[in-house]
Design a protein around this motif. Structure first.
Motif, PDB file in Angstrom:
ATOM      1  N   TYR A  76       0.831  -1.206   0.000  1.00  0.00           N
ATOM      2  CA  TYR A  76       0.000   0.000   0.000  1.00  0.00           C
ATOM      3  C   TYR A  76       0.867   1.258   0.000  1.00  0.00           C
ATOM      4  CZ  TYR A  76      -3.263   3.534   1.765  1.00  0.00           C
ATOM      5  OH  TYR A  76      -4.008   4.659   1.936  1.00  0.00           O
ATOM      6  N   LEU A  77       1.865   1.302   0.878  1.00  0.00           N
ATOM      7  CA  LEU A  77       2.729   2.482   0.944  1.00  0.00           C
ATOM      8  C   LEU A  77       3.522   2.677  -0.344  1.00  0.00           C
ATOM      9  CD1 LEU A  77       4.014   2.432   4.617  1.00  0.00           C
ATOM     10  CD2 LEU A  77       2.179   3.805   3.603  1.00  0.00           C
ATOM     11  N   GLU A  78       3.985   1.576  -0.946  1.00  0.00           N
ATOM     12  CA  GLU A  78       4.684   1.684  -2.236  1.00  0.00           C
ATOM     13  C   GLU A  78       3.771   2.348  -3.263  1.00  0.00           C
ATOM     14  OE1 GLU A  78       7.794   0.781  -3.297  1.00  0.00           O
ATOM     15  OE2 GLU A  78       8.542  -0.560  -1.731  1.00  0.00           O
ATOM     16  N   ASP A  79       2.538   1.848  -3.369  1.00  0.00           N
ATOM     17  CA  ASP A  79       1.624   2.386  -4.384  1.00  0.00           C
ATOM     18  C   ASP A  79       1.170   3.806  -4.071  1.00  0.00           C
ATOM     19  OD1 ASP A  79       1.446   0.625  -6.544  1.00  0.00           O
ATOM     20  OD2 ASP A  79       0.042  -0.683  -5.494  1.00  0.00           O
ATOM     21  N   VAL A  80       0.819   4.092  -2.839  1.00  0.00           N
ATOM     22  CA  VAL A  80       0.360   5.438  -2.494  1.00  0.00           C
ATOM     23  C   VAL A  80       1.466   6.458  -2.737  1.00  0.00           C
ATOM     24  CG1 VAL A  80      -0.270   6.933  -0.554  1.00  0.00           C
ATOM     25  CG2 VAL A  80      -1.457   4.780  -0.896  1.00  0.00           C
TER      26      VAL A  80
END
Length: 189
Positions: free
Chosen positions: A65-69
């Protein structure tokens, strides 16, 4: 990522420019985290330690999630892929942590690996045009540089790899950070 089986282990370059050093450090953190989570089934990914509800599966999904956000959405300005697109509209904070218990191991590994692939493309695109000084606008309106994002992600992985280390030791005794002869397929070019 169900089995990490390649040669070498990513190390940041000893002598290099800022971008190469930061990316090398991030790749080493990703590789160490990958090794901590590799070769587990659903039961292993759902195990927690003590009173904590944190799991390796939850960590995989959280970091995806953090990678994509951060890279796909904020830096590249692209639309978030599923499952984040729907989650952003309806989920309560921490959804990615809790929902990982419903995902199978292969899906969690794939989600994280695909997010990293998108992150690498976003960073490569920026570095080909400007560099670590690239400024972008965060969702809260603040201005950030790619440099700051890379440092933040190195810190995020370092903290969560420490969590993963404790959980993985409880699962099957795997400890350490630089497995000899084990590597990660993503190298800084």
């Amino acid at each position: 990522m169900t089995h990490v089986d390649v040669v070498g282990f990513p190390e940041p370059p000893a002598i290099a420019g800022e971008a190469e050093t930061l990316l090398g450090s991030l790749e080493r953190q990703r590789a160490t985290f990958a090794w901590k989570c590799a070769d587990l089934d659903e039961a292993g990914l759902r195990m927690s330690v003590g009173t904590s509800t944190m799991t390796l599966g939850g960590l995989l999904k959280h970091l995806a999630y953090l990678e994509d956000v951060n890279f796909t959405g904020d830096l590249a300005g692209a639309e978030l892929p599923q499952p984040w697109q729907d989650m952003e509209r309806v989920a309560e904070p921490g959804w990615e942590w809790r929902s990982a218990a419903d995902d199978d191991a292969a899906a969690l590994y794939a989600l994280w690996e695909q997010a990293i692939d998108r992150s690498r493309r976003a960073v490569t695109d920026v570095l080909l045009t400007t560099g670590v000084d690239t400024v972008y606008t965060a969702p809260d309106g603040s201005l950030l540089t790619l440099r700051r994002l890379l440092v933040d992600m190195i810190e995020e992985y370092a903290r969560h790899t420490g969590h993963a280390d404790l959980i993985r030791e409880a699962v099957d005794g795997r400890v350490g950070e630089d497995p000899p002869g084990v590597a990660y397929p993503y190298q800084v070019a």
